[in-house]
Design an enzyme around this catalytic site. Structure first.
Site, PDB file in Angstrom:
ATOM      1  N   LYS A   1      -7.925   2.937  -3.693  1.00  0.00           N
ATOM      2  CA  LYS A   1      -7.888   2.484  -2.303  1.00  0.00           C
ATOM      3  C   LYS A   1      -8.167   3.640  -1.336  1.00  0.00           C
ATOM      4  CE  LYS A   1      -5.797  -0.330   1.083  1.00  0.00           C
ATOM      5  NZ  LYS A   1      -4.637  -0.896   1.725  1.00  0.00           N
TER       6      LYS A   1
ATOM      7  N   THR B   1       0.849  -1.181   0.000  1.00  0.00           N
ATOM      8  CA  THR B   1       0.000   0.000   0.000  1.00  0.00           C
ATOM      9  C   THR B   1       0.888   1.235   0.000  1.00  0.00           C
ATOM     10  OG1 THR B   1      -1.870  -1.025   1.067  1.00  0.00           O
ATOM     11  CG2 THR B   1      -1.644   1.337   1.373  1.00  0.00           C
TER      12      THR B   1
ATOM     13  N   LYS C   1      -4.594   9.443   8.030  1.00  0.00           N
ATOM     14  CA  LYS C   1      -3.680   9.774   6.925  1.00  0.00           C
ATOM     15  C   LYS C   1      -4.355   9.532   5.573  1.00  0.00           C
ATOM     16  CE  LYS C   1      -0.981   6.908   5.323  1.00  0.00           C
ATOM     17  NZ  LYS C   1      -0.172   5.712   5.251  1.00  0.00           N
TER      18      LYS C   1
END
EC number: 1.1.1.79
Lengths: 289, 289, 289, 289
Positions: C170, C95, C238
């Site tokens: 995502k 990721t 975040k």
């Protein structure tokens, strides 16, 4: 006192003229050199590169258009870094982010030079009138030696500590401004849609504890849907984004600034980014009923 | 000119004294009659009920503490309605919602009387100094006849049209105030958590386009976490709720005011409802790090 | 089919085991080489550097902990770049942000290699069960050649176009998740403070059109103020920040996500950053009354 | 078991038919009496007023269109109050606010009757299928006696305590729904404006922990900008306003719901109030670029 001056845009020209008028010996440089002519008529000397200005002067002030220009003047060939050395002071009054300031600071001090960042609050008119507010940070001794110049350029100068603090303080001031502008816009639209006169609301606000030059200056034109760009909306939104990022860094939750930021983004999506930031009222107004 | 005056709380006492000082003949009434004594020393007459004041005076001003008191003085036994009739004017300067104003208006005019609502902007000090801002609405002729009194009580009076508009305008002003207070609070906290001085931020704001008496008056005490209640936070939050309801009625989306309202609610949940509304900064400050 | 596999953390170990179980020949590498032992027991080969894995295998999958590790494995000495060349494929399932993906893509393709980014939705359990959702983007042909492996690792793989799109998709999914978690938290707290049972609210939600595995999975522990970290709150925040930045880039105003982001920031300031992101309910709950 | 049934709108008709099908003896009344005909064909009896239904039946269920109708059926001439008395039970399943419920409860119990409020979650289809969710509150014994009927009408019934709690719980559920719909809308628009397919986003969401019938049901039509009104946006916004008011009462700060509410208000101002509440995505989408 002799100073160098890099950058003769709207702000830089007004500032260097003020220095000349107050008896400073000024050596100027501008990317487009022809812009130096008017300053020469008022007694300025000219150099052909930032490096030459630095070489000639103990103190050099810069007023560039953006972070990119500020970096280029320092790091490019024949730039500030070529000649900066022990005993010389570099004062960058451009509006840049803290990161850019820190980068310049590191380079300058790495060569023995001294650095002060000094972004200003105020635009063309206060620059001409020597009424800027100077948010300085960095080398304290250099700041103090610069006070005679600052006193000519601004009505007040603040020393805020380490490099980066000047940039941060300016962001915070602009964030408050952006939230206030939204508060004001929502009130004006609510008055209008509730069958009240938004001009009367201006009169009432003007008499009370919230009266301020921004409401007085922008209100009447906002009520006429006129937004000549003094401070472009897209720049205001960028500053709110950066202020929110500063809050993120320090875990400060700021829901009102966040809501204001989204309103400025909506205004951008409505194509208002190049108008004055007061055009955010259009995002509040917009409806089909 | 002879006027009746109902309600001698902090505001009402200061206002009726001002009228006496400027040569008005004033007949007062207060629920606790002993509060009338000081006014009598300054030359006022006293009546034992609102009805008697109305009977005696062509014009009667009321300054009651809340909507409940405002309704009670009109509708209760020996109240205003008992004696109001053709040719008499009733001017209610209490801060009440539009609905309460409309109810009183209907009752008064139903009996042939004339009605003006006139909520004020400003608290104790401006009341004493005759520097209130009067947001009047209702019967235009009565408003004009009342100007000699309004000129004594306030520095400026506005006529805003139909009954309810005075209340609405006041809500809008207070909504802007509440959002501004949040903008200010977020900025002060962000400065502090970013390693900058929030006192310096006050100085900088004071020199710029956003300078206003509220920031100047409240900022220093907010930086000392001191919130003596001039305008209680719970009342500010209530006004924001009502202003948002006004926006709901008129399909005005106000995301910044809504975020500010939620901050005031958070402050209430922190037990700050009875402090000054500037205590909302505590909701922004609160953290465990 | 033979594949290389870089990175044997919780996710990478489960994934490479699955490949082995399904008959793939797998060559593994991990920064701490001893972690390879368990894989060797299940039939894996080992190499001593990413470069050697690339040299040996036509296809190499990476599953690193963060953007920093993802860059290091590619660019460091004996890294992927040393041996990547025409005909070889590199599939990074870590990721990372779009920028990191683009940097890696440029370097790989600059040497003739082919690149696919393939971040996954799902954590430990779905990785073990081969039930991940794979959000792939980049080289279409390589994606298609990778399908046999993706079919073992996940229940579904999507091809989303150019490099960066996997990372962006995502973020968007996680942004929706973060806003939903706030919607859920506010509802649970409101029920509780209104004298209703928040457990009953869970039962009611479970029977209606909003029932979803997240509410079912997290609700009961949230009602017990228990937040064992499946997805840490600071990472959720975040992702919301990055999703909001993506909205900023594309001028999409997202007031609900912005409000949710500020709530997560408040939770961080309350010291909850390392707990599960469902701990944001504590920021809603917090009060002194 | 014999029950009365007041109100044969879309919901009431489906519900009373279900009772008949399950062997209940049902006596119906509807303001427009002709609407009773279809029920009579299925074996219902008819009365000419609510009072007559109450007189005839020990238990009477009501399913009216709004608070106004719910009050009128009880308080008007020949209404429920005329005949309610000791031993009789009145179960109002209309969707009304807590205040209306409390008013009806007071009147019914004042005459010795028993009262249960039972608003439902679910619309036409679940009503026909006997799959409603019943949020009951009030008289516990009456609730228990009503279970045979509730079991026919719904898949699950909850007893939530004192009168008003049913209405409150429904508001909270709808508030979560409104915030979720905004979270979903922002994600769909962000995908689209970022160059990703919002249809693919639906597929990805459907495979993950956030999958829920609402996203599955509404997503595809939202991506086609189609909003046939299942639950009108203006009603959703009203419920959010009331839920926020409930939060205000209990000092619960809900910034995400507040932001969602303002988005629904913006949608109303765009003329979308009568469309399905999923049309709020249009307020997110709207831009000129």
């Amino acid at each position: 006192m002799e100073v160098g001056f890099l950058g003769l845009g709207i702000m830089g020209k007004a500032m260097s003229l003020n220095l000349l008028k107050h008896g400073f010996k000024v050596t100027v440089w501008n990317r487009t050199l022809s812009k130096c002519d008017e300053l020469v008529e008022h007694g300025a000397s000219v150099c052909e590169s930032p490096a030459q200005v630095i070489k000639k002067c103990k103190y050099t002030i810069a007023m560039l258009s953006d972070p990119c220009a500020a970096l280029s003047v320092v790091f490019d060939k024949d730039g500030v870094l070529d000649q900066i050395c022990d005993g010389k002071g570099y004062i960058d009054m451009s509006t840049v982010d803290a990161e850019t300031s820190l980068k310049i600071n590191e380079a300058i001090t790495g060569k023995g030079g001294r650095f002060v960042e000094g972004p200003v609050s105020g635009s063309k008119k206060p620059a001409e009138d020597g009424q800027l507010i100077i948010l300085a940070a960095g080398d304290k001794a250099l700041f103090e030696e610069s006070i005679p110049a600052f006193d000519v350029l601004g009505k007040k100068s603040f020393f805020l500590g380490q490099v980066g603090n000047g940039a941060k303080m300016k962001l915070i001031v602009n964030m408050i401004m952006g939230s206030m502008m939204n508060a004001f816009s929502e009130g004006l639209v609510l008055a209008d849609k509730s069958g009240l006169s938004s001009d009367t609301l201006l009169d009432i606000l003007d008499l009370g504890a919230m009266t301020n030059p921004m409401f007085k200056g922008k209100g009447p034109s906002m009520n006429k849907s006129s937004y000549p760009p003094a401070f472009p909306l897209k720049h205001q939104q960028k500053d709110m984004r950066l202020a929110l990022a500063l809050g993120d860094e320090n875990a400060v939750s700021m829901p009102v600034a966040a809501a204001a930021n989204e309103a400025f983004k909506k205004a951008r999506s409505l194509g208002l980014g190049d108008l004055d930031f007061s055009a955010v009222i259009e995002a509040v107004k917009f409806s089909r009923e």
